[in-house]
Structure formats: C-alpha cells, structure tokens
Design a protein around this motif. Sequence first.
Motif, PDB file in Angstrom:
ATOM      1  N   PHE A 147      73.644  69.844  62.128  1.00  0.00           N
ATOM      2  CA  PHE A 147      74.173  68.532  62.499  1.00  0.00           C
ATOM      3  C   PHE A 147      74.436  68.477  63.998  1.00  0.00           C
ATOM      4  O   PHE A 147      75.083  69.369  64.568  1.00  0.00           O
ATOM      5  CB  PHE A 147      75.448  68.234  61.721  1.00  0.00           C
ATOM      6  CG  PHE A 147      75.205  67.911  60.279  1.00  0.00           C
ATOM      7  CD1 PHE A 147      74.731  66.676  59.902  1.00  0.00           C
ATOM      8  CD2 PHE A 147      75.426  68.859  59.298  1.00  0.00           C
ATOM      9  CE1 PHE A 147      74.500  66.370  58.575  1.00  0.00           C
ATOM     10  CE2 PHE A 147      75.198  68.574  57.981  1.00  0.00           C
ATOM     11  CZ  PHE A 147      74.722  67.328  57.610  1.00  0.00           C
ATOM     12  N   ILE A 148      73.929  67.411  64.615  1.00  0.00           N
ATOM     13  CA  ILE A 148      74.165  67.197  66.048  1.00  0.00           C
ATOM     14  C   ILE A 148      75.375  66.284  66.238  1.00  0.00           C
ATOM     15  O   ILE A 148      76.267  66.555  67.037  1.00  0.00           O
ATOM     16  CB  ILE A 148      72.912  66.605  66.711  1.00  0.00           C
ATOM     17  CG1 ILE A 148      71.740  67.588  66.576  1.00  0.00           C
ATOM     18  CG2 ILE A 148      73.189  66.271  68.170  1.00  0.00           C
ATOM     19  CD1 ILE A 148      70.432  67.049  67.097  1.00  0.00           C
ATOM     20  N   GLU A 154      69.215  68.265  63.546  1.00  0.00           N
ATOM     21  CA  GLU A 154      68.005  69.002  63.930  1.00  0.00           C
ATOM     22  C   GLU A 154      67.439  69.697  62.700  1.00  0.00           C
ATOM     23  O   GLU A 154      68.151  70.411  62.007  1.00  0.00           O
ATOM     24  CB  GLU A 154      68.321  70.032  65.002  1.00  0.00           C
ATOM     25  CG  GLU A 154      67.082  70.815  65.456  1.00  0.00           C
ATOM     26  CD  GLU A 154      67.430  71.952  66.412  1.00  0.00           C
ATOM     27  OE1 GLU A 154      66.752  72.058  67.442  1.00  0.00           O
ATOM     28  OE2 GLU A 154      68.352  72.719  66.102  1.00  0.00           O
ATOM     29  N   LEU A 155      66.175  69.470  62.437  1.00  0.00           N
ATOM     30  CA  LEU A 155      65.484  70.122  61.321  1.00  0.00           C
ATOM     31  C   LEU A 155      64.548  71.181  61.888  1.00  0.00           C
ATOM     32  O   LEU A 155      63.779  70.913  62.817  1.00  0.00           O
ATOM     33  CB  LEU A 155      64.699  69.084  60.508  1.00  0.00           C
ATOM     34  CG  LEU A 155      63.985  69.613  59.244  1.00  0.00           C
ATOM     35  CD1 LEU A 155      64.024  68.543  58.140  1.00  0.00           C
ATOM     36  CD2 LEU A 155      62.525  69.963  59.532  1.00  0.00           C
ATOM     37  N   SER A 156      64.611  72.400  61.315  1.00  0.00           N
ATOM     38  CA  SER A 156      63.771  73.483  61.817  1.00  0.00           C
ATOM     39  C   SER A 156      63.434  74.444  60.695  1.00  0.00           C
ATOM     40  O   SER A 156      64.083  74.460  59.653  1.00  0.00           O
ATOM     41  CB  SER A 156      64.481  74.239  62.951  1.00  0.00           C
ATOM     42  OG  SER A 156      65.673  74.838  62.469  1.00  0.00           O
ATOM     43  N   THR A 188      64.437  66.787  66.142  1.00  0.00           N
ATOM     44  CA  THR A 188      65.649  66.021  65.864  1.00  0.00           C
ATOM     45  C   THR A 188      65.298  64.743  65.110  1.00  0.00           C
ATOM     46  O   THR A 188      64.356  64.029  65.478  1.00  0.00           O
ATOM     47  CB  THR A 188      66.374  65.675  67.171  1.00  0.00           C
ATOM     48  OG1 THR A 188      66.728  66.888  67.847  1.00  0.00           O
ATOM     49  CG2 THR A 188      67.636  64.874  66.887  1.00  0.00           C
ATOM     50  N   TYR A 189      66.053  64.480  64.045  1.00  0.00           N
ATOM     51  CA  TYR A 189      65.861  63.277  63.233  1.00  0.00           C
ATOM     52  C   TYR A 189      67.192  62.564  63.089  1.00  0.00           C
ATOM     53  O   TYR A 189      68.269  63.163  63.213  1.00  0.00           O
ATOM     54  CB  TYR A 189      65.347  63.626  61.833  1.00  0.00           C
ATOM     55  CG  TYR A 189      63.926  64.150  61.794  1.00  0.00           C
ATOM     56  CD1 TYR A 189      62.850  63.298  61.645  1.00  0.00           C
ATOM     57  CD2 TYR A 189      63.684  65.516  61.886  1.00  0.00           C
ATOM     58  CE1 TYR A 189      61.552  63.776  61.585  1.00  0.00           C
ATOM     59  CE2 TYR A 189      62.390  66.012  61.838  1.00  0.00           C
ATOM     60  CZ  TYR A 189      61.326  65.135  61.681  1.00  0.00           C
ATOM     61  OH  TYR A 189      60.045  65.608  61.625  1.00  0.00           O
ATOM     62  N   SER A 211      82.141  63.774  56.035  1.00  0.00           N
ATOM     63  CA  SER A 211      82.420  64.086  57.435  1.00  0.00           C
ATOM     64  C   SER A 211      81.755  65.414  57.773  1.00  0.00           C
ATOM     65  O   SER A 211      81.921  66.404  57.059  1.00  0.00           O
ATOM     66  CB  SER A 211      83.929  64.173  57.666  1.00  0.00           C
ATOM     67  OG  SER A 211      84.203  64.542  59.003  1.00  0.00           O
ATOM     68  N   VAL A 212      80.987  65.420  58.847  1.00  0.00           N
ATOM     69  CA  VAL A 212      80.302  66.635  59.284  1.00  0.00           C
ATOM     70  C   VAL A 212      80.694  66.951  60.706  1.00  0.00           C
ATOM     71  O   VAL A 212      80.999  66.057  61.505  1.00  0.00           O
ATOM     72  CB  VAL A 212      78.767  66.473  59.176  1.00  0.00           C
ATOM     73  CG1 VAL A 212      78.352  66.318  57.728  1.00  0.00           C
ATOM     74  CG2 VAL A 212      78.276  65.292  59.982  1.00  0.00           C
TER      75      VAL A 212
END
Length: 816
Positions: A147-148, A154-156, A188-189, A211-212
């Motif tokens: 989580f940004i 960000e997916l990786s 990044t999405y 909440s993240v």
Amino acid sequence: MEEQLEGNGVQVFDFKAFVFRTISYWKWFVLALIVGFYVVYQQNIRREFPYTLDASLTVQDDKNPLFTSNTSLVFNYGGISGKVQEVLLNLKSRKHHEKVVDSLDLYLSYLKQGRFYKTDIYGSNPFKFVGLDSAYQVIGQPIKIVFIDQTSFELSYDFGEAQSVTAQNFQDKTFKTIPLGDPTFSKTYAFDQYIDLPFFKGSVVKKENASVSKGQEFFIQYTNFNATVSSFVNNYAVTNQQGSPLLVTRLTNKNKAKIVDYINTSVFILERDQLQRKNQYAINTVAFIDKQLARVKGQLNRKADSLNDFKRSNKIFNLENESELLSGKIEEYNAQKEILSQKLMSYDLLKNYVTTSQDFTSFPAPALQGIDDPNIQSSISKIVSLSIQKSTLESSVRDNVSVFGDLNNQIASLKSVMLENIASVKTNIGYQLQSINSRIYSTESKFSTLPENQQKLESIEREYLLSQSTYNLYLAKRGEADLIKASNISDIILIEPAKDIGQGRNAVNLNIRYIFAVLAALLPILFIAFIITFFDNKIHTPKDLEKLARIPVLGVVGKNDSVNNLAVFNKPKSAVAEAFRAVRSSLQFIYKKHELEGTKTVMVTSSVSGEGKTFCSINIASVFALSGKKTVLVGLDLRKPKIFGDFDIDNQIGAVNYLIGQKPLDDIIQKTKVDHLDVITSGPIPPNPSELLIGEQMDRFMAELKAKYDYIVLDTPPVGLVADALELIEYADASLYVVRQDYTKKEMLSLINSKHNKGEVKNISFLYNFYDQKGKYGYGYGYGYGYGYGAYGNGYHEDNEKPKSLFARVKGVFIK
C-alpha cells in the motif's frame, strides 16, 4: 567378531566391544544431538498450529402436511436411516466440496508475511481481488501488494529464473502454460483499476471502512483448484452415531474464519441441494401437466369453435329434455372412459420407466400418477428400498462383491412381478374400456330418433364438455403441485452452526520431536559401531590375545614418541623404557625357570611387516646392554634389513658375508653408541636367504656368538610372510612374537597358534606393541601390565606432554 579358542572356529559377535566402541563415539553423538535439537527447535518455532471447529445438524423425515393420498407427489421409502446415510455421503463427496470451494472462492488466498511464514488472513484482509472469470490466473506464485496510500498500491512479483508459469481458468478449471517475458515486475495501480497482465487479470478493491497504512505488505495467491479441494476433503470429517439422525461436521484449518464460513456454507449448500431435489418431483409433475394442458386446451378451443359455428349456422339455441338426458349419460360414460385412458397412460409411463431406468431410489411423479393397484405400489416400495440400500453400499463397499449380485437379483425379480401386474391391470382396464364404449354406442343409437341437426349438436357439445372436464382436472392437479412445491421444507436442520467463540489452536506435543532427534543421532552411531565391530578382525587389547591363543603375553609396550627406534637409549626414564625393562625381567624369569646358564638367546618375530618387530628387537637389546651385559643384536631379516639406520651404521657387510664364508665374525660386528651393545646387520641381500639360515655355517655362527656375548637378540623375518623365522626358533632360548595394537589381524595368529598347539614351537610369548591405554573403545586394559604404558603418575617419566591450549583440546575431541 571374536574367534573363541575353545570353539570350532565359530565367530561370535563381541557385544562388549560393540558397547565400548559406541561409547567411544560419544563426541559425535553429542555433536549430532546438538544439531538435531537445533533443527527441531527451529522447526517447532516455525510450526503454525491449526484450529478445529465443528457444527451439528440433524436429518428429519419432514412430511408435507398438505400431502394426501391423492395429492402426494413425493415417494420416499428409504426411511430416516436411508436419508442420514445419503446426507453423510453427500457431505463427504468431492463434488459437494467443489461446490463449497467455488462458492467461497477459496482457491484465492490473502496472505501476510509473518516472522517465519506467510499467514492466511482470510476474513481480515482489508481488500479483495476481483478476478476476471474467463481469465487464466497464475497458480502457486504469490503476487505482492504494497500500500502506498489510501488510493493506490504497488503490485510486484519475482518468479526467480522461471521461463514460464502455470495458470488456471477457474471457470472451466482448465490449465495453461504462459511464457514469461520478464520474471520480475513492479507497477503502481489505483484501487478498482483493471490489472491486465498475461496471467493475472482483475482489480483490487478496498473494502469499505478498511484502513491501511503506508508500506503494509500483503500477498495474493491462487492455488490449484483440485489441490485446494483435496486439502479441504482431507481435513473435513463427518461423524454419525449409529441409528441417530445427528451429524457432526468438523474441519481443521489454520484460519478460524475460513473454517466457520466453510462449514456453514457446506451445510447451506447441502440444504439447498436437498430441497431442490425434494421439489424436483413437483417440478417434473408441473412440467408434465403443462404439456397436457397445452394439448387439452387446443382441443377445447377447437370444440368450442365447432359448437359455436354449428349453432350459428343452424340457429339452434336449446335442446329438449330427452336429448339432455342422453347427452348427460354419454358425457358420464366419456368421463369414465377418460379416467380409464389416463390410468392406462399412467401404467404405460410406469412400464416404460421400469423397463428403461437403472436408478430406482425414487420414482418421478409422472410415473406414479394414477397408480392405485396395491400390489404394484408394494413392489415399488420394495424396489426403492433395495435401490437405496444398494446406493448406500456402493459408497462404502468395493465393487464386484456378492451383496450387489443379491440386490440386483431381488430388484430384477420385483421388476418382473411388477411388469406382470401392470400387464394384468392394463388388460382389466381394456375390458372396462370395451364395456364403456359399448354403453356409449348403445346410448348414441337412441339419438337416431332425434332430428339430424340436433344429433350433430349433441355430439359437438359432448366433445366440448369432455375436453373442458379434462382441462379442469389438469388445472386442479397443477395447483396441487404448485402448492406442494411452495410448502416443502428441507429435511436438513442446522442445530449448532460453526462459530468462533475464542477456541484455541490444536494442542500438539512437539517435545516428542526431541525424542526422535535423540534417536536420529543415536541410531546411525549404533549402526556404524555395529558394522565396524561386526567386520573388525584386528586385535585391540592384550585380552584379545588370551581369547585367540594359549601363548602367554610376556609384556606390553606403549607408543614410541622418540625420534627413532632407540626409545630406551633416548629416553631411559620414559614409560616405553620401563616397559622394555619389564620385558627384560620376564625374559630373565623364563631363563631361570628353564635353568639356562651362560649365553641367553631371544628371537623376535611377528606376523607381517609394520608391527614393530625391529623396534622391539633394538630396545630389548638396549635394555640388556644398559644392565652391563655384553649384548649383540643380529639382523637376520635377510630380505628386508632395517636395524642399521637407527644406529647410523652401514649395511655393507653383515651376517650374509659370514654365512657365505666371506668374512669372519669380528669383521661383521659393528659397535654402537650404546655401551655393551654390538650390532650385526644382515648385509647384502642374498639370492637364497632361507638356505643360508639352515646350514652348518649358521650353527657355527651361533656358537661363536654365544662364546662372545651374554645376550643374543635375533631380529628375524615375519612368520606370516616367509618361513625363515621358524627355522631359527631352535637357536632361541625364548621367542617373542610381536603383535601391534589396531594393526595385527586375528587370523594372522593362526599359523603360530597352530605350531604352538602341535608342540613345534616352545618357549614363545606375545609382546604387545604400540599399546594405547585409552584404546579405541575408550577403556583401559586392567590386567597388570602396568609397566607397559602410563604405569606411573606425572613426574616419573620424561615424556609427559605439555598442557594443550583450549582450542587444541576442543579440536582433539573430534579430530584425532
């Protein structure tokens, strides 16, 4: 292995040697134990214990209160016991579990990295991945989500050195191999944004009010559908007490929320499928009646049109009373005829079903509508009961057993009887139809007296009324079927659903693993010690000699730490020097016992080269010389001379030169640095050493030596290699046979032992060489050979070692 002297050459296992050898490996056991305990400890702290939750349900035989003998469309002859078994088998079936996994999308896991492993966070994941149904999703590979902020992530992924990945379509469950362009990826999405990768398609949706925090890491991972189903099947259990309608379902998993959802969804799907199956009878009946209604409605419309057209064209609007009476009779007869025709059709449907169907666990409603013969109903009940019994056995008993043959024979017999009853009933109905047709014909003949137009009108009205009656009958039946379907309830009642009430993880005693670690460390050592002991044929202690031969042990000599073989001369106060002094005393006792006067001769030999024969010869000669006696050491190992090197003398001339007549005795004698000790080397190697040692020249040689010296020490060749030493025994007053610890093999003593037993060799003794008091087995030899090695405490000998460093001592424990 040990050869027992008194036995017949039978070898027995030396259990004591095995025990002490095992004990001697204690350091390796400790090392293996430490490693094993460390591995077990690391496994234990990484072990994630699962939970086990359960739910209770009961199976009831709920009869619909709206059913009557005329309206009931459900036939269940299996009873409550048959239903319980059916439900139990359904709960255990893989097909049922596939529905549950599909319903909950359990092939998709949400994970969070813990200290040692990734944890399943099902139920508490702050987001959800909505995958494209028709897409192929990568399986077995975690996709990382970081989580940004509250709107993006960000997916990786990193697939290492993989060139391709396996993906599965979870709609049709097919697999596909997709090549990788780059095994690593990062992008990044935004939440709800569509992710379009070759093997990962869908969108990440954040849950409402979730909440993240920035930097939080999660993983998404698809799993093979079949493997997922198998994991739940293997951990899912259903129990039922015999004769009880109560079932208890249990599931073991590492996530409690997943257990709760799985068990409750499993029961819900079971209820839905059972109710749907229960309603299927009514659904089939409605479909059958709808077809008949469409047919009869068409006939009714056509009859109504004909009646109206005829009245309109002939201007007929009323009938006479007699005509009404005749029409009423004909209508009554036609109604009876229609009922009989319906019965005949029902029996035809039942016959067709019995003839063509293979499954009789439940008869469909259309096949039983209008069946009122008690014999046929009884046969149906028995066939259904036998079919349910067969279906239950098929799930628990292997195929091709006699019980299935018996059941099939009984069902076939009942079918045959039923078909005969159906044929009989149809024949009876045929007779009734013939009778009614005859009555209709008789009544219609009375219309001949009526006017022609009136007769035609009556005929049309009769057909119309008959079609209308049939239509009304089907409408009533359809209403009954809809009412039954609407009022049906499931026979499955969930008494106690699965619920998270704070249950703890399953208690597992992992301390037993340490026991296995001890066994894993001990068993290889025991095995190695057993193998080595079993195949070990070397002599390790002086006690072994006592078991192998009747020849006495004269002395025990320890390891030589001197720079050369002159151990007594170099270190006269060493333990080795004391050992040879003990040998000297023993030899003098032998000479005194045999009342020998003058020069004494001792011969030293052994089994093979390398046992220390020359070392013992040199030092025995040295201790005699150091006592002030004139001593000569004669090297008679003509094939492999050695003794000259330790005394720094040459081997140009020696005993060979004397024996062949080249040199006199004084010319071959060489002085040494040891007082009173002379040496005669063997000299050049002759072509015929054995012949030289048994001639008359050898007799003269020994006679001259005895005239000149007090003690003669003969260093001879090994007995196990050549026979020279046996030829020289006659010149010796005492013979010493050198045996080296951990070197001499037991079978090497067979020759000298045989000679001694036959009396061919006398006054011979063993000299045990290179004795290590600790020994390979870790125990000493406590039989009084104190002069041999370590007989005195510290300070009595010159060869006390200096204290070793800590590193050297630790290293010495494991490496020698």
